[in-house]
Write a protein that holds these residues in place. Sequence first.
Motif, mmCIF file in Angstrom:
data_model
loop_
_atom_site.group_PDB
_atom_site.id
_atom_site.type_symbol
_atom_site.label_atom_id
_atom_site.label_comp_id
_atom_site.label_asym_id
_atom_site.label_seq_id
_atom_site.Cartn_x
_atom_site.Cartn_y
_atom_site.Cartn_z
ATOM 1 N N LEU A 1 0.836 -1.205 0.000
ATOM 2 C CA LEU A 1 0.000 0.000 0.000
ATOM 3 C C LEU A 1 0.866 1.248 0.000
ATOM 4 O O LEU A 1 1.806 1.352 0.783
ATOM 5 C CB LEU A 1 -0.884 0.021 1.251
ATOM 6 N N TYR A 2 0.540 2.163 -0.882
ATOM 7 C CA TYR A 2 1.250 3.437 -0.892
ATOM 8 C C TYR A 2 0.214 4.544 -1.063
ATOM 9 O O TYR A 2 -0.437 4.594 -2.106
ATOM 10 C CB TYR A 2 2.287 3.463 -2.013
ATOM 11 N N GLU B 1 -2.843 5.032 0.187
ATOM 12 C CA GLU B 1 -4.148 4.474 -0.182
ATOM 13 C C GLU B 1 -5.199 4.733 0.896
ATOM 14 O O GLU B 1 -6.038 3.881 1.153
ATOM 15 C CB GLU B 1 -4.037 2.969 -0.455
ATOM 16 N N ASP C 1 4.184 1.051 2.238
ATOM 17 C CA ASP C 1 5.408 1.432 1.542
ATOM 18 C C ASP C 1 5.690 2.928 1.726
ATOM 19 O O ASP C 1 5.747 3.676 0.762
ATOM 20 C CB ASP C 1 5.224 1.066 0.061
ATOM 21 N N ASN D 1 9.308 5.461 0.915
ATOM 22 C CA ASN D 1 8.783 4.730 -0.231
ATOM 23 C C ASN D 1 9.897 3.957 -0.922
ATOM 24 O O ASN D 1 10.778 4.545 -1.540
ATOM 25 C CB ASN D 1 8.114 5.724 -1.191
ATOM 26 N N GLY E 1 9.119 1.271 -2.923
ATOM 27 C CA GLY E 1 8.591 0.703 -4.173
ATOM 28 C C GLY E 1 7.851 -0.614 -3.969
ATOM 29 O O GLY E 1 8.086 -1.351 -3.027
ATOM 30 N N HIS E 2 6.964 -0.813 -4.901
ATOM 31 C CA HIS E 2 6.074 -1.955 -4.975
ATOM 32 C C HIS E 2 6.814 -3.293 -4.840
ATOM 33 O O HIS E 2 6.449 -4.141 -4.041
ATOM 34 C CB HIS E 2 5.455 -1.832 -6.371
ATOM 35 N N ALA F 1 8.172 -3.921 -1.485
ATOM 36 C CA ALA F 1 7.084 -4.246 -0.563
ATOM 37 C C ALA F 1 6.738 -5.733 -0.649
ATOM 38 O O ALA F 1 6.524 -6.391 0.367
ATOM 39 C CB ALA F 1 5.857 -3.395 -0.875
ATOM 40 N N ASP G 1 -2.842 -6.563 -5.169
ATOM 41 C CA ASP G 1 -2.763 -5.106 -5.063
ATOM 42 C C ASP G 1 -3.782 -4.598 -4.055
ATOM 43 O O ASP G 1 -4.833 -5.202 -3.879
ATOM 44 C CB ASP G 1 -3.049 -4.457 -6.419
ATOM 45 N N GLY G 2 -3.475 -3.459 -3.445
ATOM 46 C CA GLY G 2 -4.343 -2.944 -2.400
ATOM 47 C C GLY G 2 -5.501 -2.099 -2.908
ATOM 48 O O GLY G 2 -6.279 -1.574 -2.109
ATOM 49 N N LYS H 1 -1.647 3.320 -21.072
ATOM 50 C CA LYS H 1 -1.237 2.288 -20.116
ATOM 51 C C LYS H 1 -1.388 0.902 -20.738
ATOM 52 O O LYS H 1 -0.515 0.043 -20.609
ATOM 53 C CB LYS H 1 -2.070 2.395 -18.842
ATOM 54 N N ARG I 1 -9.850 0.884 -10.583
ATOM 55 C CA ARG I 1 -9.469 1.240 -9.232
ATOM 56 C C ARG I 1 -10.706 1.663 -8.452
ATOM 57 O O ARG I 1 -11.531 2.400 -8.973
ATOM 58 C CB ARG I 1 -8.531 2.441 -9.308
ATOM 59 N N SER J 1 -3.692 5.947 -9.800
ATOM 60 C CA SER J 1 -2.590 4.996 -9.902
ATOM 61 C C SER J 1 -1.349 5.566 -9.215
ATOM 62 O O SER J 1 -1.035 6.738 -9.348
ATOM 63 C CB SER J 1 -2.291 4.698 -11.358
ATOM 64 N N LYS J 2 -0.638 4.704 -8.482
ATOM 65 C CA LYS J 2 0.604 5.130 -7.837
ATOM 66 C C LYS J 2 1.795 4.753 -8.707
ATOM 67 O O LYS J 2 2.916 4.712 -8.259
ATOM 68 C CB LYS J 2 0.721 4.488 -6.448
ATOM 69 N N TYR J 3 1.502 4.431 -9.952
ATOM 70 C CA TYR J 3 2.549 4.051 -10.889
ATOM 71 C C TYR J 3 2.702 5.082 -11.984
ATOM 72 O O TYR J 3 2.187 4.903 -13.076
ATOM 73 C CB TYR J 3 2.241 2.679 -11.496
ATOM 74 N N LYS K 1 8.049 5.326 -12.754
ATOM 75 C CA LYS K 1 8.157 4.036 -12.073
ATOM 76 C C LYS K 1 7.940 2.874 -13.038
ATOM 77 O O LYS K 1 8.532 1.815 -12.887
ATOM 78 C CB LYS K 1 7.130 3.948 -10.946
HETATM 79 N N1 UDP Z 1 2.279 0.610 -4.474
HETATM 80 C C1 UDP Z 1 3.280 0.531 -3.526
HETATM 81 N N2 UDP Z 1 4.399 1.319 -3.680
HETATM 82 C C2 UDP Z 1 4.570 2.149 -4.752
HETATM 83 C C3 UDP Z 1 3.545 2.185 -5.738
HETATM 84 C C4 UDP Z 1 2.418 1.413 -5.584
HETATM 85 O O1 UDP Z 1 3.181 -0.203 -2.561
HETATM 86 O O2 UDP Z 1 5.588 2.815 -4.828
HETATM 87 C C5 UDP Z 1 1.068 -0.226 -4.304
HETATM 88 C C6 UDP Z 1 -0.250 0.521 -4.434
HETATM 89 O O3 UDP Z 1 -0.653 1.079 -3.216
HETATM 90 C C7 UDP Z 1 -1.195 -0.564 -4.907
HETATM 91 C C8 UDP Z 1 -0.291 -1.477 -5.712
HETATM 92 O O4 UDP Z 1 1.041 -1.185 -5.314
HETATM 93 O O5 UDP Z 1 -1.732 -1.295 -3.833
HETATM 94 C C9 UDP Z 1 -0.465 -1.270 -7.211
HETATM 95 O O6 UDP Z 1 -0.261 0.082 -7.541
HETATM 96 P P1 UDP Z 1 -1.195 0.855 -8.549
HETATM 97 O O7 UDP Z 1 -2.609 0.456 -8.374
HETATM 98 O O8 UDP Z 1 -0.908 2.307 -8.394
HETATM 99 O O9 UDP Z 1 -0.644 0.343 -9.931
HETATM 100 P P2 UDP Z 1 -1.491 0.108 -11.268
HETATM 101 O O10 UDP Z 1 -2.645 -0.775 -10.891
HETATM 102 O O11 UDP Z 1 -1.922 1.460 -11.727
HETATM 103 O O12 UDP Z 1 -0.528 -0.568 -12.187
#
Ligand code: UDP
Length: 303
Positions: A9-10, A12, A39, A67, A69-70, A73, A90-91, A128, A196, A201-203, A207
């Motif tokens: 989780l980042y 969230e 994270d 932080n 990173g994913h 984590a 994913d969270g 994306k 979502r 998005s945290k990406y 990243k």
């Molecule tokens: N996340 C994390 N650290 C980061 C970026 C994302 O822990 O630096 C977590 C985020 O909280 C979520 C999961 O990774 O639970 C997936 O991220 P996100 O939904 O933003 O990615 P997307 O689905 O857009 O690829």
Amino acid sequence: MLLSVIVPLYNEEEIVEKTFLTLEEELKNIEHQIIFVNDGSKDRTREILEQLLQKTPYNELVNFSRNFGHQAAFSAGLQHAKGEAVVIIDGDLQDPPSLIHEMLAKWQEGYQVVYAQRHKRRGESLFKRFSAFCFYRIIHSLTNIEIPPDTGDFRLMDRVVVDQLNSLPERSRFLRGLVCWVGFKKTGILYDRAERTAGVSKYPLRKMIRLAIDGITGFSTTPLKISFLIGVLATIIAFGVFIWSILEKILFPETTVPGWASLMTAIVFFGGIQLISIGILGEYIGRIYDEVKQRPLYIEDKK
Ligand code: UDP
Ligand code: MG
């Protein structure tokens, strides 16, 4: 049978509670532990989680100091997980928790890795989807491990797989690749990726590029070898230019500019030699790189 569920989780705060409740509801008939990896969130994610976890002491919270990173984590979650089966999810509820039951069924059939393969992606921009499409294809053509296309990190892994992942000492961890690399019996489940639930998005692109580079360089030394191929090509062209310039001198002696032929041949030839040398260096650096990663030579399936 204990099931561990890892949730990175980042920032969230809008959804942690819903994620928590949904997961608890979904898993209420299974002995489980949820490991939330915070994270380095800058919002209230941590406070909310601490509150929520008071009533469920079997769940765990891992807090990062910043932080990281994913992927980091996940690695932390895998180190903390005690279950015989471990799910990564994913969270943001984009990965439907209800799929965990199907994964468990496959696991009971004897599969050691059950990954979720995206069938449709809702609420994601064209960019994306396009970049993800390219990423999986590029990685497939550059590396010799079979990363199934369109699978994210949402997956179930058996204890033996998790132990192998935890024992790999390498630093830039591209989990999807490593899971394929360690092997074992795998299968996929198709699912529609939801939107979502809340938040953004945290990406960011930065990243995503980082992840793509980690994925490619972690599993392929092909980029290091490209200059060798270009060098060979340049040398062949140099030879062609050399032959042509001699012919030109013989066939059209009046129109040839003096010095042109020797100059061109020398430039292309030495360019080629340099690229080939860099390619040879690349070959050795690739080998050093493979050594440094300290992956085992093979992994036994002891079941
Ligand atoms: N996340 C994390 N650290 C980061 C970026 C994302 O822990 O630096 C977590 C985020 O909280 C979520 C999961 O990774 O639970 C997936 O991220 P996100 O939904 O933003 O990615 P997307 O689905 O857009 O690829
Ligand atoms: Mg998401």
